[in-house]
Each structure stands twice: as structure tokens, then as C-alpha cells.
Design a protein around this motif. Structure first.
Motif, PDB file in Angstrom:
ATOM      1  N   MET A  84       0.852  -1.202   0.000  1.00  0.00           N
ATOM      2  CA  MET A  84       0.000   0.000   0.000  1.00  0.00           C
ATOM      3  C   MET A  84       0.877   1.237   0.000  1.00  0.00           C
ATOM      4  N   PRO A  85       0.710   2.154  -0.957  1.00  0.00           N
ATOM      5  CA  PRO A  85       1.570   3.338  -1.019  1.00  0.00           C
ATOM      6  C   PRO A  85       1.407   4.217   0.208  1.00  0.00           C
ATOM      7  N   ALA A  86       2.481   4.963   0.537  1.00  0.00           N
ATOM      8  CA  ALA A  86       2.408   5.885   1.666  1.00  0.00           C
ATOM      9  C   ALA A  86       1.365   6.958   1.429  1.00  0.00           C
ATOM     10  N   ASP A  87       1.126   7.321   0.197  1.00  0.00           N
ATOM     11  CA  ASP A  87       0.071   8.270  -0.132  1.00  0.00           C
ATOM     12  C   ASP A  87      -1.144   7.474  -0.593  1.00  0.00           C
ATOM     13  N   PRO A  88      -2.179   7.326   0.262  1.00  0.00           N
ATOM     14  CA  PRO A  88      -3.313   6.472  -0.068  1.00  0.00           C
ATOM     15  C   PRO A  88      -4.015   6.918  -1.342  1.00  0.00           C
ATOM     16  N   SER A  89      -3.983   8.202  -1.677  1.00  0.00           N
ATOM     17  CA  SER A  89      -4.685   8.660  -2.865  1.00  0.00           C
ATOM     18  C   SER A  89      -4.023   8.165  -4.136  1.00  0.00           C
ATOM     19  N   TRP A 126       3.012   2.075   2.966  1.00  0.00           N
ATOM     20  CA  TRP A 126       2.570   1.725   4.326  1.00  0.00           C
ATOM     21  C   TRP A 126       2.574   0.219   4.530  1.00  0.00           C
ATOM     22  N   GLY A 127       2.366  -0.520   3.456  1.00  0.00           N
ATOM     23  CA  GLY A 127       2.344  -1.970   3.570  1.00  0.00           C
ATOM     24  C   GLY A 127       2.473  -2.601   2.201  1.00  0.00           C
ATOM     25  N   SER A 128       2.747  -3.889   2.182  1.00  0.00           N
ATOM     26  CA  SER A 128       2.857  -4.601   0.915  1.00  0.00           C
ATOM     27  C   SER A 128       2.419  -6.046   1.114  1.00  0.00           C
ATOM     28  N   ILE A 147      -3.756   1.165  11.717  1.00  0.00           N
ATOM     29  CA  ILE A 147      -3.009  -0.078  11.488  1.00  0.00           C
ATOM     30  C   ILE A 147      -3.948  -1.166  10.978  1.00  0.00           C
ATOM     31  N   ASP A 148      -5.135  -1.258  11.571  1.00  0.00           N
ATOM     32  CA  ASP A 148      -6.102  -2.256  11.128  1.00  0.00           C
ATOM     33  C   ASP A 148      -6.489  -2.039   9.669  1.00  0.00           C
ATOM     34  N   TYR A 149      -6.667  -0.776   9.284  1.00  0.00           N
ATOM     35  CA  TYR A 149      -7.037  -0.497   7.895  1.00  0.00           C
ATOM     36  C   TYR A 149      -5.938  -0.951   6.932  1.00  0.00           C
ATOM     37  N   VAL A 150      -4.685  -0.599   7.223  1.00  0.00           N
ATOM     38  CA  VAL A 150      -3.581  -0.989   6.334  1.00  0.00           C
ATOM     39  C   VAL A 150      -3.459  -2.510   6.295  1.00  0.00           C
ATOM     40  N   LEU A 151      -3.601  -3.143   7.447  1.00  0.00           N
ATOM     41  CA  LEU A 151      -3.516  -4.601   7.507  1.00  0.00           C
ATOM     42  C   LEU A 151      -4.642  -5.240   6.700  1.00  0.00           C
ATOM     43  N   LEU A 152      -5.853  -4.709   6.847  1.00  0.00           N
ATOM     44  CA  LEU A 152      -6.987  -5.239   6.095  1.00  0.00           C
ATOM     45  C   LEU A 152      -6.817  -4.993   4.595  1.00  0.00           C
ATOM     46  N   HIS A 153      -6.243  -3.845   4.254  1.00  0.00           N
ATOM     47  CA  HIS A 153      -5.952  -3.521   2.845  1.00  0.00           C
ATOM     48  C   HIS A 153      -5.058  -4.602   2.239  1.00  0.00           C
ATOM     49  N   ARG A 186     -13.816  -4.582  -7.374  1.00  0.00           N
ATOM     50  CA  ARG A 186     -13.970  -5.785  -6.548  1.00  0.00           C
ATOM     51  C   ARG A 186     -13.101  -5.699  -5.300  1.00  0.00           C
ATOM     52  N   PHE A 187     -11.908  -5.101  -5.448  1.00  0.00           N
ATOM     53  CA  PHE A 187     -11.022  -4.940  -4.292  1.00  0.00           C
ATOM     54  C   PHE A 187     -11.655  -4.010  -3.259  1.00  0.00           C
TER      55      PHE A 187
END
Length: 208
Positions: free
Chosen positions: A1-6, A129-131, A153-159, A172-173
């Protein structure tokens, strides 16, 4: 997940730091709810320039100056809840806890279908933020998330868990994340962090 969510405890915060004398003042509590825990706001005429918060059983108590407006109250309650959550997440989440959290989130929001082989913190992700590597079933979260509120943290983990099921960022994602109630708030928080990192570092304003 990119550091810039947008692109893809307890704590005290000063209005101006001063001695905390709220315990000598009769509180004027306001009860509310935030997520799964109750929040009680107590106004004090003796408290002039500090805001503080602490956990009391299954509720959070936020202490604010009596003169504060309702809009300021709303803003400071959010700030203090985030600060407490950040302190608690920094204390409790190691790799083992992160893996347990991933399992819980998968069960709660993805019907248990996302089953990572490994979940861990890494220090080499400064632009993301995550991969997730679906072929290996591995999820890695940036150490920069440590100390952020748990819902972030939960959002990034769930992402990243969702990427085990859908590799891209198509409709779909995003439908997989619709059931997580704090998606927009978490994305806003991360966008704020990115924006703050881009600002020049200015000297702190002098207290008046």
C-alpha cells in the motif's frame, strides 16, 4: 500500500502547558460513544489551557477547559482518542500480535478467506505503508505505522489482506473493504501524515 493512499494509556496535550488542577474542580461530564467504547467529556473552570485523557475501565475520560466551544470539544476528543490509541498500539503490537490481528480482521471482515503465511513489521518500506506478495502469502507493514492509532493499522492490515484475494485496486477490491467502518477516517489520517511530511519544518509558535 503506497504511503500516499490517494495514489494507489494516558496522555496530555497542552493548549498551552500549565499545571493540571482539574481534579479540584467539579466535573461537568458529557457522555458519548466512540467505536466500541464510551467517552465521557468533563469540563472544568479550573482547567485553562490543557486537554488530557485517560482510560477508566471500559470508557475514556477526556478533560477539557469549560470555555471550550462544542466544535473545539469535538476536535480535541478526536485528537486525544487518536493519541491514546497510538500509545496503546505502540506498546502492544509485535509481529506475533500483528499476525493475530490479521487473523481476527480476516475473520471479521473477509469471512476468514484471507490467510497469510506470514505477517511482520519491516524497516525498509519508506514509500509504502504496507505490501503483500500473494504468491508467498506474505504481508509486510512499514515500521512507520507503529505508534499510529489502532484503527489506522487495522485499515492498512486489512488492505493488504484484501490483496491476498484481489491483487489490483479495482471495484472488486474496494468492495472487500466496504464493511470496515473506519476506512475513510484511516485514509484521511494517512493522507494527513503524508501532507505533513511535505511541509517545511517551521519553528514552533511561541506561547502567548
Amino acid at each position: 500500500m503506497p504511503a500516499d493512499p490517494s495514489a494507489h494509556g494516558s496522555g496530555e496535550t497542552p493548549l498551552r502547558r500549565a499545571a493540571d488542577t482539574s481534579r479540584r474542580a467539579a466535573p461537568s461530564p458529557t457522555a458519548r460513544s466512540s467505536g466500541t467504547s464510551a467517552v465521557e467529556v468533563r469540563r472544568s473552570s479550573r482547567r485553562r489551557r490543557t486537554v488530557s485523557a485517560y482510560r477508566e475501565g471500559d470508557r475514556t475520560v477526556v478533560l477539557i477547559p469549560a470555555r471550550m466551544s462544542e466544535a473545539e470539544e469535538e476536535r480535541w476528543v478526536t485528537v486525544m482518542l487518536d493519541k491514546l490509541a497510538a500509545q496503546e498500539s505502540k506498546r502492544m503490537l509485535g509481529d506475533a500480535e500483528l499476525a493475530e490481528r490479521a487473523e481476527r480482521l480476516s475473520g471479521q471482515f473477509l469471512d476468514g478467506r484471507a490467510r497469510p503465511a506470514s505477517v511482520r513489521w519491516v524497516t525498509n518500506q519508506n514509500t509504502r505503508w504496507g505490501s503483500c506478495t500473494p504468491a508467498e502469502g506474505s504481508i509486510r507493514l512499514s515500521h512507520r505505522l507503529q505508534g499510529m492509532p489502532e484503527y489506522v493499522i487495522d485499515y492498512v492490515l486489512l488492505h493488504e489482506l484484501a490483496h491476498l484475494l484481489v491483487p489490483g485496486h479495482g471495484p472488486r477490491f474496494w468492495r472487500l473493504l466496504e464493511s470496515y467502518p473506519r476506512t475513510e477516517r484511516a485514509r484521511g489520517y494517512l493522507e494527513g501524515v503524508v501532507a505533513a511530511d511535505r511541509l517545511p519544518h517551521l519553528p514552533a509558535a511561541r506561547d502567548e
